[in-house]
Every structure is written in structure tokens, then in C-alpha cells.
Design a protein around this motif. Sequence first.
Motif, PDB file in Angstrom:
ATOM      1  N   SER A  51      22.944  38.651  29.610  1.00  0.00           N
ATOM      2  CA  SER A  51      24.326  38.382  29.223  1.00  0.00           C
ATOM      3  C   SER A  51      25.231  39.307  30.040  1.00  0.00           C
ATOM      4  O   SER A  51      24.758  40.118  30.833  1.00  0.00           O
ATOM      5  CB  SER A  51      24.524  38.653  27.727  1.00  0.00           C
ATOM      6  N   TRP A  52      26.505  39.217  29.798  1.00  0.00           N
ATOM      7  CA  TRP A  52      27.465  40.038  30.540  1.00  0.00           C
ATOM      8  C   TRP A  52      27.272  41.532  30.264  1.00  0.00           C
ATOM      9  O   TRP A  52      27.660  42.360  31.075  1.00  0.00           O
ATOM     10  CB  TRP A  52      28.886  39.611  30.225  1.00  0.00           C
ATOM     11  N   THR A  53      26.634  41.899  29.144  1.00  0.00           N
ATOM     12  CA  THR A  53      26.424  43.319  28.836  1.00  0.00           C
ATOM     13  C   THR A  53      25.242  43.910  29.591  1.00  0.00           C
ATOM     14  O   THR A  53      25.153  45.116  29.742  1.00  0.00           O
ATOM     15  CB  THR A  53      26.158  43.534  27.331  1.00  0.00           C
ATOM     16  N   HIS A  54      24.319  43.055  30.024  1.00  0.00           N
ATOM     17  CA  HIS A  54      23.076  43.456  30.704  1.00  0.00           C
ATOM     18  C   HIS A  54      22.154  44.284  29.811  1.00  0.00           C
ATOM     19  O   HIS A  54      21.205  44.886  30.287  1.00  0.00           O
ATOM     20  CB  HIS A  54      23.353  44.198  32.016  1.00  0.00           C
ATOM     21  N   ARG A  55      22.426  44.325  28.516  1.00  0.00           N
ATOM     22  CA  ARG A  55      21.562  45.066  27.599  1.00  0.00           C
ATOM     23  C   ARG A  55      20.217  44.362  27.451  1.00  0.00           C
ATOM     24  O   ARG A  55      20.144  43.139  27.528  1.00  0.00           O
ATOM     25  CB  ARG A  55      22.226  45.202  26.232  1.00  0.00           C
ATOM     26  N   PRO A  56      19.161  45.139  27.172  1.00  0.00           N
ATOM     27  CA  PRO A  56      17.838  44.543  27.058  1.00  0.00           C
ATOM     28  C   PRO A  56      17.515  44.010  25.665  1.00  0.00           C
ATOM     29  O   PRO A  56      16.435  43.464  25.453  1.00  0.00           O
ATOM     30  CB  PRO A  56      16.909  45.711  27.403  1.00  0.00           C
ATOM     31  N   THR A  57      18.423  44.180  24.719  1.00  0.00           N
ATOM     32  CA  THR A  57      18.131  43.785  23.337  1.00  0.00           C
ATOM     33  C   THR A  57      19.260  42.967  22.734  1.00  0.00           C
ATOM     34  O   THR A  57      20.394  42.975  23.215  1.00  0.00           O
ATOM     35  CB  THR A  57      17.922  45.027  22.439  1.00  0.00           C
ATOM     36  N   THR A  58      18.918  42.283  21.652  1.00  0.00           N
ATOM     37  CA  THR A  58      19.897  41.575  20.851  1.00  0.00           C
ATOM     38  C   THR A  58      19.505  41.759  19.391  1.00  0.00           C
ATOM     39  O   THR A  58      18.321  41.929  19.082  1.00  0.00           O
ATOM     40  CB  THR A  58      19.966  40.080  21.217  1.00  0.00           C
ATOM     41  N   SER A  59      20.465  41.756  18.501  1.00  0.00           N
ATOM     42  CA  SER A  59      20.206  41.928  17.072  1.00  0.00           C
ATOM     43  C   SER A  59      20.787  40.763  16.293  1.00  0.00           C
ATOM     44  O   SER A  59      21.851  40.247  16.629  1.00  0.00           O
ATOM     45  CB  SER A  59      20.839  43.231  16.564  1.00  0.00           C
ATOM     46  N   TYR A  60      20.060  40.371  15.247  1.00  0.00           N
ATOM     47  CA  TYR A  60      20.527  39.325  14.349  1.00  0.00           C
ATOM     48  C   TYR A  60      20.521  39.859  12.933  1.00  0.00           C
ATOM     49  O   TYR A  60      19.565  40.500  12.503  1.00  0.00           O
ATOM     50  CB  TYR A  60      19.620  38.088  14.410  1.00  0.00           C
ATOM     51  N   GLN A  97      20.556  53.313  27.559  1.00  0.00           N
ATOM     52  CA  GLN A  97      20.449  52.086  28.341  1.00  0.00           C
ATOM     53  C   GLN A  97      19.857  52.276  29.737  1.00  0.00           C
ATOM     54  O   GLN A  97      20.489  52.020  30.750  1.00  0.00           O
ATOM     55  CB  GLN A  97      21.802  51.368  28.453  1.00  0.00           C
ATOM     56  N   LYS A  98      18.608  52.714  29.772  1.00  0.00           N
ATOM     57  CA  LYS A  98      17.884  52.835  31.050  1.00  0.00           C
ATOM     58  C   LYS A  98      17.333  51.478  31.483  1.00  0.00           C
ATOM     59  O   LYS A  98      17.166  51.229  32.665  1.00  0.00           O
ATOM     60  CB  LYS A  98      16.749  53.838  30.918  1.00  0.00           C
ATOM     61  N   LEU A  99      17.034  50.622  30.510  1.00  0.00           N
ATOM     62  CA  LEU A  99      16.551  49.282  30.826  1.00  0.00           C
ATOM     63  C   LEU A  99      17.709  48.296  30.833  1.00  0.00           C
ATOM     64  O   LEU A  99      18.716  48.509  30.163  1.00  0.00           O
ATOM     65  CB  LEU A  99      15.527  48.819  29.783  1.00  0.00           C
ATOM     66  N   HIS A 100      17.527  47.238  31.584  1.00  0.00           N
ATOM     67  CA  HIS A 100      18.510  46.164  31.617  1.00  0.00           C
ATOM     68  C   HIS A 100      17.803  44.860  31.262  1.00  0.00           C
ATOM     69  O   HIS A 100      16.569  44.798  31.230  1.00  0.00           O
ATOM     70  CB  HIS A 100      19.166  46.083  33.001  1.00  0.00           C
ATOM     71  N   CYS A 101      18.570  43.828  31.058  1.00  0.00           N
ATOM     72  CA  CYS A 101      18.000  42.557  30.623  1.00  0.00           C
ATOM     73  C   CYS A 101      16.936  42.040  31.577  1.00  0.00           C
ATOM     74  O   CYS A 101      15.914  41.504  31.138  1.00  0.00           O
ATOM     75  CB  CYS A 101      19.090  41.520  30.413  1.00  0.00           C
ATOM     76  N   CYS A 102      17.110  42.228  32.860  1.00  0.00           N
ATOM     77  CA  CYS A 102      16.112  41.721  33.816  1.00  0.00           C
ATOM     78  C   CYS A 102      14.797  42.498  33.728  1.00  0.00           C
ATOM     79  O   CYS A 102      13.755  41.983  34.147  1.00  0.00           O
ATOM     80  CB  CYS A 102      16.657  41.731  35.237  1.00  0.00           C
ATOM     81  N   ASP A 103      14.808  43.704  33.150  1.00  0.00           N
ATOM     82  CA  ASP A 103      13.580  44.481  32.992  1.00  0.00           C
ATOM     83  C   ASP A 103      12.669  43.918  31.908  1.00  0.00           C
ATOM     84  O   ASP A 103      11.460  44.174  31.927  1.00  0.00           O
ATOM     85  CB  ASP A 103      13.899  45.945  32.656  1.00  0.00           C
ATOM     86  N   VAL A 104      13.226  43.191  30.953  1.00  0.00           N
ATOM     87  CA  VAL A 104      12.420  42.651  29.847  1.00  0.00           C
ATOM     88  C   VAL A 104      12.195  41.159  29.977  1.00  0.00           C
ATOM     89  O   VAL A 104      11.571  40.554  29.122  1.00  0.00           O
ATOM     90  CB  VAL A 104      13.025  42.991  28.473  1.00  0.00           C
ATOM     91  N   ARG A 105      12.677  40.568  31.040  1.00  0.00           N
ATOM     92  CA  ARG A 105      12.481  39.128  31.266  1.00  0.00           C
ATOM     93  C   ARG A 105      10.983  38.845  31.415  1.00  0.00           C
ATOM     94  O   ARG A 105      10.277  39.552  32.128  1.00  0.00           O
ATOM     95  CB  ARG A 105      13.202  38.696  32.520  1.00  0.00           C
ATOM     96  N   GLY A 106      10.498  37.858  30.712  1.00  0.00           N
ATOM     97  CA  GLY A 106       9.096  37.484  30.815  1.00  0.00           C
ATOM     98  C   GLY A 106       8.173  38.158  29.807  1.00  0.00           C
ATOM     99  O   GLY A 106       7.025  37.778  29.692  1.00  0.00           O
ATOM    100  N   VAL A 107       8.682  39.143  29.057  1.00  0.00           N
ATOM    101  CA  VAL A 107       7.843  39.756  28.027  1.00  0.00           C
ATOM    102  C   VAL A 107       8.037  38.961  26.748  1.00  0.00           C
ATOM    103  O   VAL A 107       9.042  38.290  26.573  1.00  0.00           O
ATOM    104  CB  VAL A 107       8.183  41.253  27.771  1.00  0.00           C
ATOM    105  N   LEU A 108       7.052  39.020  25.859  1.00  0.00           N
ATOM    106  CA  LEU A 108       7.222  38.359  24.568  1.00  0.00           C
ATOM    107  C   LEU A 108       8.373  39.050  23.878  1.00  0.00           C
ATOM    108  O   LEU A 108       8.336  40.245  23.620  1.00  0.00           O
ATOM    109  CB  LEU A 108       5.940  38.467  23.725  1.00  0.00           C
TER     110      LEU A 108
END
Length: 109
Positions: A51-60, A97-108
Amino acid sequence: MKRRMQSPWMATVQVGDVLRTASGTLRIAREVSRYKDGDLRSITFAIRHCSWTHRPTTSYGYTDLRLMGYEPIGVRIALNSKLDRELSADIADHRRQKLHCCDVRGVLN
């Protein structure tokens, strides 16, 4: 105090539990947040799409989880890989925030 409308599984969900969405997507609970009375507040997952934030997580929140049809599948995963530890550290301190969204792409997620 009025009780929150929660599914029974929400009382016992823990970090590492695998949940399935109504559409069949599997996600791993990376953080579980609770209210003082023990009710589920929210669950944090690794993000599925950048997303625009590039964060590696999302919360619901619990309402979103219920309305989106999340349910546990009865599997808990030990989150002990290097990526799991890095993601956990980013969740614990959102300023890190050392990780970004692209770092977790492809993981469960």
C-alpha cells in the motif's frame, strides 16, 4: 457493561494461529490485541499487497474479522524464522519499520 458481539473462536485465538477468510485465503495471526476484559480487540497480519504506507502489516478489528468471515483452521505455527522475528519487532515498535511490504510478499500472511 454491554458485551461485544464476538465469535466464540475470538476468545482463544493466539499468535501463530492460522485463520481462513471466507474466500479461502490463509493468514497467520502475528499479533493479538485484547481489551481489559479479555475480548478480542484486533489481529495483526503480514500484509498481502503493498500500500502507500509500505508497511509490512495490516490489522483488523474484531468486527471486521467477523464480517469478513475469518475463522481458525485449528493450526498454530511457531513463528521463529528470522523474518518472523523481524516482523514481530516491527509490530512491537511501529516506529522501527525495518521491513517493508515487499519483504513479506510471498510468505503465508
